[in-house]
Design an enzyme around this catalytic site. Structure first.
Site, short mmCIF file in Angstrom:
data_model
loop_
_atom_site.label_atom_id
_atom_site.label_comp_id
_atom_site.label_asym_id
_atom_site.label_seq_id
_atom_site.Cartn_x
_atom_site.Cartn_y
_atom_site.Cartn_z
N LYS A 115 -23.92 57.13 41.29
CA LYS A 115 -25.22 57.71 40.95
C LYS A 115 -25.67 57.38 39.53
O LYS A 115 -24.88 57.47 38.60
CB LYS A 115 -25.14 59.23 41.05
CG LYS A 115 -24.96 59.75 42.45
CD LYS A 115 -24.91 61.24 42.35
CE LYS A 115 -24.67 61.93 43.66
NZ LYS A 115 -24.36 63.34 43.42
N ARG A 138 0.84 61.88 34.95
CA ARG A 138 0.36 62.64 33.78
C ARG A 138 1.51 63.21 32.97
O ARG A 138 1.40 63.35 31.75
CB ARG A 138 -0.59 63.76 34.23
CG ARG A 138 -1.91 63.18 34.66
CD ARG A 138 -2.94 64.23 34.89
NE ARG A 138 -4.24 63.60 35.03
CZ ARG A 138 -5.25 64.08 35.75
NH1 ARG A 138 -5.10 65.22 36.40
NH2 ARG A 138 -6.39 63.45 35.81
N GLY A 176 -14.05 62.36 32.88
CA GLY A 176 -15.18 63.10 32.31
C GLY A 176 -15.23 62.99 30.79
O GLY A 176 -16.28 62.78 30.19
N GLY A 225 -10.82 57.64 36.42
CA GLY A 225 -11.34 57.86 37.78
C GLY A 225 -11.27 56.61 38.63
O GLY A 225 -10.25 55.93 38.71
P1 AMP Z 1 -18.36 56.97 40.46
O1 AMP Z 1 -17.42 58.09 40.71
O2 AMP Z 1 -19.72 57.38 40.06
O3 AMP Z 1 -17.78 55.91 39.55
O4 AMP Z 1 -18.62 56.29 41.87
C1 AMP Z 1 -17.59 55.65 42.58
C2 AMP Z 1 -17.99 55.59 44.03
O5 AMP Z 1 -19.19 54.88 44.19
C3 AMP Z 1 -16.94 54.90 44.86
O6 AMP Z 1 -16.41 55.80 45.78
C4 AMP Z 1 -17.72 53.80 45.56
O7 AMP Z 1 -17.37 53.65 46.91
C5 AMP Z 1 -19.15 54.27 45.45
N1 AMP Z 1 -20.08 53.14 45.56
C6 AMP Z 1 -20.08 52.03 44.82
N2 AMP Z 1 -21.03 51.17 45.24
C7 AMP Z 1 -21.66 51.76 46.28
C8 AMP Z 1 -22.71 51.38 47.15
N3 AMP Z 1 -23.32 50.20 47.00
N4 AMP Z 1 -23.08 52.23 48.12
C9 AMP Z 1 -22.47 53.43 48.25
N5 AMP Z 1 -21.46 53.84 47.48
C10 AMP Z 1 -21.04 53.03 46.49
#
Ligand code: AMP
Length: 392
Positions: A198, A38, A372, A349
């Site tokens: 999610k 950064r 974010g 991220g």
């Molecule tokens: P995000 O921060 O919302 O982009 O989510 C990223 C996280 O989602 C990572 O740590 C992944 O390991 C998790 N992830 C992706 N696919 C799956 C899955 N099929 N089941 C559980 N976790 C998942």
């Protein structure tokens, strides 16, 4: 979004306040910086302002000190690191406001880093008096901290009415240029790829991208909430039960733009070595941890045809081999499409980590530095830190 850029400012002999993002990771104890990425990212703006003959007041937050002094979240190690990277002295102020700081008059070429803004609750509280004190330290204001542009704090919004001009720094400019390019009148076909944990984190993004993309490819754990909402079996996969109705509605109103996985890599447990099988339908007792080969083929084909690509979120648990295949295939497809002339923007991220793991960071048009903030931008929400800047 025609906002002033630092390039539009007359900086010679001026004192410039630059809101930077020096929220660096520190080793326990707070003395050692574990990644200077950064700090390096802000160097072009800092060097440009110095070349123009300005004196610089740099300010940032670090961590979450919650309005109290905390020696483990001091920016002192950052001042030392910045001095090393710039090859010139960087003075460090023991606070970000107060008589002592106000008395530190800067000459052209001098650099002063203020102590952590968030040692004062007034920073996140966007307090007017605190904002005024920050503004009194400078002639002009520059915001180069894209990662905090979605927050209306004293240093990102509150102090701006008290300065004569407020402009975007070079890093902020680049973020806005690429994010605007892929969302305002993008070249078609325009594809968005959304994955991650999610649905609930990305509802607004999905809704907004459905308006501007020709296709939206869904991967990651959020796919199983969509599949379950269609009455399909999801076994032990992550599902947000309270988002099933919303997922159903998004599918119903998407005009066929949403693409969902048609096969899956499943495992009986959330473990690397618990076995993995390719299935079209997720059996009871199994959880889907990655998209399967048929899905990969379909997604890669959609990406290959794209002229504009937005990607946020992994397709599976890419940190845990062998469940990285979907994410790596998507990363490579995005890189190849970019080689062929597509514009690609990858969110911060985990997506940033994924392109790095795939070794294609240099083959995408832009990797955002703000997780974010880029999500809010892609959701169509105006970023307060950008909206507050002076119109060109
Ligand atoms: P995000 O921060 O919302 O982009 O989510 C990223 C996280 O989602 C990572 O740590 C992944 O390991 C998790 N992830 C992706 N696919 C799956 C899955 N099929 N089941 C559980 N976790 C998942």
């Amino acid at each position: 979004m025609a906002k002033l850029s630092i390039r539009d400012l007359q900086l010679n002999g001026k004192t410039v306040f630059i809101r930077v993002d020096f929220n660096v990771p520190l080793a326990p104890g707070g003395k050692e910086i574990t990644s200077d990425k950064r700090i390096r990212a802000s160097l072009p703006t800092i060097q440009y302002a110095l070349e123009q003959g300005a004196g610089l007041v740099l300010a940032s937050h670090l961590g979450r000190p919650k309005g109290k002094r905390n020696a483990e979240m001091s920016l002192a190690p950052v001042a030392a690191k910045l001095s090393e990277l710039l090859g010139r002295p960087v003075a460090f102020a023991p606070d970000c406001v107060g008589v002592e700081v106000a008395a530190m008059k800067l000459k052209a070429g001098e650099v002063l880093l203020l102590e952590n803004l968030r040692f004062h609750a007034a920073e996140e509280g966007n307090d007017a008096e605190f904002s005024k004190q920050l503004a009194s330290l400078c002639d002009v204001y520059v915001n180069d901290a894209f990662g905090t542009a979605h927050r209306a704090h004293a240093s990102t919004v509150g102090m701006i009415p008290f300065v004569s001009q407020a402009a975007a720094g070079l890093l902020m400019d680049k973020e806005l240029e690429y994010l605007t390019k892929v969302t305002d009148a993008p070249e078609h076909p325009s594809i968005s790829i959304i994955g991650g944990a999610k649905v609930s984190d990305k509802i607004e993004v999905i809704q907004n991208l459905l308006k501007i993309s020709d296709k939206l490819l869904i991967g990651g754990a959020m796919a199983y909430t969509f599949l379950k909402s269609q009455g399909l079996p999801t076994g032990k996969s992550l599902v947000e039960e309270d988002k099933l109705d919303l997922a159903k509605e998004l599918l119903a109103t998407s005009g066929g733009k949403l693409m969902l996985p048609v096969d899956h890599q499943v495992s009986p447990e959330f473990k690397a070595d618990a076995g993995n099988t390719t299935v079209d339908q997720i059996p009871d007792g199994q959880m889907a941890l990655d998209i399967g080969p048929k899905t990969i083929e379909a997604y890669v084909a959609a990406i290959a045809a794209a002229k504009t690509i937005i990607w946020n979120g992994p397709m599976g648990v890419f940190e845990m081999l062998p469940f990285d295949k979907g994410t790596m295939a998507v990363a490579n497809a995005v890189a190849e499409a970019t080689d062929q002339g597509a514009i690609s923007v990858v969110g911060g991220g985990d997506s940033e980590k994924a392109v790095k793991t795939a070794g294609i960071s240099n083959r995408v048009s832009h990797v955002s530095t703000g997780g974010g903030a880029s999500l809010e931008f892609l959701s169509g929400i105006a970023l307060p830190g950008v909206a507050a800047l002076t119109e060109k």
